[in-house]
Write a protein that holds these residues in place. Structure first.
Motif, mmCIF file in Angstrom:
data_model
loop_
_atom_site.group_PDB
_atom_site.id
_atom_site.type_symbol
_atom_site.label_atom_id
_atom_site.label_comp_id
_atom_site.label_asym_id
_atom_site.label_seq_id
_atom_site.Cartn_x
_atom_site.Cartn_y
_atom_site.Cartn_z
ATOM 1 N N GLU A 1 -6.324 3.225 2.100
ATOM 2 C CA GLU A 1 -7.737 3.175 1.726
ATOM 3 C C GLU A 1 -7.854 3.202 0.207
ATOM 4 N N ARG A 2 -8.845 2.502 -0.317
ATOM 5 C CA ARG A 2 -9.038 2.450 -1.770
ATOM 6 C C ARG A 2 -9.974 3.560 -2.239
ATOM 7 N N PRO B 1 -10.120 -2.033 2.373
ATOM 8 C CA PRO B 1 -9.147 -2.991 1.824
ATOM 9 C C PRO B 1 -9.361 -4.393 2.415
ATOM 10 N N ASN C 1 -8.555 -7.138 1.355
ATOM 11 C CA ASN C 1 -7.390 -8.011 1.199
ATOM 12 C C ASN C 1 -6.481 -7.991 2.431
ATOM 13 N N HIS C 2 -6.742 -7.072 3.370
ATOM 14 C CA HIS C 2 -5.982 -7.016 4.624
ATOM 15 C C HIS C 2 -6.750 -7.614 5.797
#
Length: 318
Positions: free
Chosen positions: A197-198, A101, A103-104
């Motif tokens: 988690e993605r 991620p 974006n974090h």
């Protein structure tokens, strides 16, 4: 002066995923003026055209650095290659499949600004197969028992560490790196950042049973002698039990002269003891083999060529 953040990304079979990953890194880092960044990738003998994709990106973006390895050395070795070419104050280790991620990332950097040595993404649930989950849990258990890794230590595929810790990790130059062991034996000043988690952008994991077993063996044989000690203890216990069994057999024969000979039990014991001895011998052989390979200076990785890397000792593509 801005601090430099280095993104270290091993690449294998990621021609379809690496561009979105790099684009997201650029987007997230553009949101802050506190940090500058670079992206260091290592192509680990990938069978697809990820090297061509990265070359095209690096030709117009000098923040993207490409290290092309001569063959497939494995993810851990490729990660060590990326770390060796980073220059950042903070080093972000992540995967090339889009699961991390990004974006974090600013949340991951904050604990290091507050004094932590490393920040690790803390996933409540990992988006991976049941087979890999079983392997991961088994690896955690053995790491706690055999490597003295603290019970609270939770490792993941997305973490950020300071320069000094990266330099300490790079002190390990043998061909069997095990990142979890290298980090856990160097610091306990760890921050865990919760996030989800993605799913992978595309494709399947490159970790086969063979690679998972190899990674597990790296941790056991490179960072602990406890398996050898356990073998010694088991051998001693078996020797004592064998001696007791022999005494009991003699006494039974003296007390009951007509007792029939137990061929089945004898063969079973022989097979069990023989298998146990072969297992222990194989474990000792694994240690000796890895020592032999290490003292013969087997390379951790071999670099064929680099791009956008400021190192006069390496060739730079045009």
């Amino acid at each position: 002066m801005k601090k430099l953040v280095s993104f270290a990304i091993p690449c294998y079979n990621s021609a379809q995923t690496i561009l979105p990953v790099i684009n997201e890194i650029e987007e997230e880092m553009s949101k802050t003026e506190q940090f500058d960044y670079e992206i260091v990738t290592a192509v680990d003998g990938s069978p697809d055209n990820v090297y061509d994709v990265l070359t095209a990106i690096a030709n117009y973006n000098d923040k993207v650095k490409v290290v092309n390895l001569a063959k497939n050395f494995g993810q851990a070795n490729a990660r060590m290659a990326t770390l060796r070419y980073t220059k950042g104050d903070y080093i972000v280790c992540m995967d090339d499949d889009g699961q991390c991620p990004v974006n974090h990332i600013l949340e991951m950097l904050q604990p290091l600004e507050e004094g932590y040595d490393i920040a690790i993404a803390d996933y409540p649930k990992k988006k991976q197969s049941a087979f890999k989950n079983i392997g991961s849990n088994f690896n955690k258990l053995t790491a706690r028992v055999l490597l003295d890794v603290p019970k609270e230590f939770r490792f993941s595929n997305f973490f950020v560490m300071k320069r000094f810790l990266t330099n300490q990790v790079l002190e390990y130059t043998n061909p069997y790196p095990y990142m979890e062991g290298l980090i856990s034996q160097s610091t306990r000043n760890i921050a865990y950042v919760p996030m989800e988690e993605r799913e992978r952008i595309s494709g399947d994991t490159g970790y086969t049973l063979k690679k998972l077993v190899g990674l597990w063996l790296n941790g056991l044989t490179a960072f602990s002698v406890k398996p050898l000690r356990i073998s010694s203890v088991v051998g001693m216990i078996c020797a004592i039990l064998g001696f007791i069994f022999g005494i009991v057999t003699v006494i039974r024969k003296l007390v009951i002269p007509d007792i029939s000979v137990g061929w089945s039990s004898t063969v079973s014991i022989m097979l069990f003891m023989g298998g146990l001895l072969m297992l222990m011998l194989g474990m000792v052989g694994e240690y000796i083999g890895r020592i032999y390979i290490s003292i013969n200076n087997a390379p951790q990785y071999v670099v064929r060529q680099t791009l956008n890397v400021e190192d006069s000792t390496k060739s730079k593509l045009s």
